[in-house]
Enzyme design. Structure first.
Site, PDB file in Angstrom:
ATOM      1  N   LYS A 112     -14.073 -47.343  18.552  1.00 56.32           N
ATOM      2  CA  LYS A 112     -13.544 -46.533  17.450  1.00 56.32           C
ATOM      3  C   LYS A 112     -12.827 -47.425  16.448  1.00 56.32           C
ATOM      4  CE  LYS A 112     -10.278 -42.838  16.295  1.00 56.32           C
ATOM      5  NZ  LYS A 112      -9.174 -41.977  16.765  1.00 56.32           N
ATOM      6  N   ASP A 160      -0.216 -32.805  19.769  1.00 61.35           N
ATOM      7  CA  ASP A 160      -1.504 -32.613  19.091  1.00 61.35           C
ATOM      8  C   ASP A 160      -2.689 -33.167  19.883  1.00 61.35           C
ATOM      9  OD1 ASP A 160      -2.607 -31.250  16.951  1.00 61.35           O
ATOM     10  OD2 ASP A 160      -2.984 -33.079  15.813  1.00 61.35           O
TER      11      ASP A 160
END
Length: 400
Positions: free
Chosen positions: A138, A266
């Site tokens: 990533k 989150d």
């Protein structure tokens, strides 16, 4: 007078030997440099022993190399580039703790070029899969690199304390590449989903109900990432039995408490469902019995999943797995359904690095104005409330 034997010796003496150089061919220079750099750093670490105790300096350390006038493989490699590995001994220790051999790690990332996926996520990050679908690469921003640095000094001792038994992402390496004066940052993680199981459904669950359903655009994908309201609407329950549930909840609770201490929120629980019966029917329809077929898998759509099996894996490879049989060395996030040969679930926490700072506080205020202060399902909330709601949702509505 020169004898024939002397002439032969002279020929041998002047024979030129060319050094063998490993080539890293990719369809873009960035990937070629990434493959070259991973190969270089793993080779450099091959004779380095991990100290019994990692010190603060190890979490600030780095190794870097600058290459100028690179003469080999010039059609694929730029002539000038830099490669930097962050915290090399820390990540080497983590790979070892997660049971990942450095040589296999190197081969997975360099034997053939990683594959770009179309899913950029909300952050706009790029995602790549290693050729064998074992690892996710990533892209990061420089701010995310700093966040990873801060997280590592807490993450490493936690992984050690838990003996690697965690649902958190398995972070395995972090790198900076510099080409033409531009810096690129990447981290490598283990793929949550198994390369040899097809994923038939995928969910991203936060325990929130406000704006938590897949968009029409998402639903058009071959393997959409569904959300909390989609999960509830389908009436799905992850049935793994009381013993497995107790073990899973203990691990999940410990991980969430760890994130809470760091004031993080989150995060999501990523769930991938492999339908054993559906896979067997598909295999039967194709006429290949119960064998895995690498050409009939769903496309990769998520930072932590591939939905694909290995391609070009030789039959005698130690990584080759039988269809529907969990390999504990590879399928580390897998749990079998309570009913034998019905489902295999892959479950892990993803995206755990969001701090409840000013940006998130402002987002909560905006959603409170829109939906009202009494709405408990807003995804953005303080870490304590987030953790409590997340665990209650998973325990009450997800796992049986």
């Amino acid at each position: 007078m020169t004898t024939p034997a002397a002439r032969i010796l002279k020929k041998k003496h002047f024979r030129v030997k060319h050094q063998k150089v490993k080539l890293f061919r990719a369809n873009e220079p960035l990937l070629s440099v990434f493959m070259w750099g991973v190969n270089h750093t793993i080779n450099e670490l091959s004779h380095v022993n991990i100290p019994g105790l990692l010190l603060p300096d190890h979490f600030r350390a780095h190794s870097k190399i600058k290459v100028d006038y690179h003469l080999f493989n010039k059609e694929n490699m730029p002539s000038h580039f830099k490669f930097k590995e962050y915290c090399p001994l820390v990540f080497k220790y983590l790979r070892e703790r997660f049971g990942i051999d450095d040589i296999e790690y190197r081969e997975s990332l360099t034997r053939s070029q990683p594959t770009f996926t179309d899913d950029r996520g909300k952050s706009g990050a790029k995602f790549y899969l290693s050729y064998d679908k074992m690892f996710i690469i990533k892209s990061l921003t420089s701010e995310e690199v700093e966040r990873m640095h801060s997280f590592l000094k807490h993450y490493h001792p936690y992984v050690v304390e838990k003996h690697g038994n965690t649902l958190l992402p398995q972070y395995l390496g972090m790198y900076r590449l510099t080409l033409d004066g531009v810096q690129y940052y990447f981290k490598v993680m283990r793929n949550v989903f198994s390369p040899h199981f097809r994923i038939h459904q995928k969910f991203d669950l936060k325990g929130s109900t406000v704006d938590r359903e897949a968009s029409d655009k998402e639903l058009d994908k071959s393997l959409p990432t569904l959300k909390d309201n989609d999960f509830i609407k389908q009436g799905i329950r992850i049935k793994i039995g009381p013993e497995a549930k107790e073990k899973f909840n203990a691990t999940l609770t410990a991980d969430v408490e760890f994130l809470l201490k760091l004031h993080l929120m989150d995060y999501s629980l990523l769930i991938g469902i492999h339908d054993v019966r559906q896979a067997a029917e598909d295999a039967e329809a194709r006429g290949d019995g119960n064998r895995s077929d690498p050409h009939h898998d769903s496309e990769s759509e998520n930072e932590y999943d591939s939905g694909e099996r290995w391609e070009n894996t030789p039959p005698d490879s130690p990584r080759q797995a039988d269809a529907h049989v969990i390999n504990p060395d590879i399928d580390v996030y897998a749990v079998a359904s309570q009913e034998e040969n019905q489902f295999i679930y892959f479950m892990a926490i993803i995206d755990p690095l969001t701090n409840y700072g000013l940006k998130k506080q402002a987002a909560k205020a905006a959603k409170t104005v829109k939906y009202g202060s009494n709405v408990d399902g807003i995804s953005t909330c303080d870490p304590e409330q987030y953790a409590k709601r997340f665990l209650e949702f998973i325990n009450d509505k997800v796992i049986e």
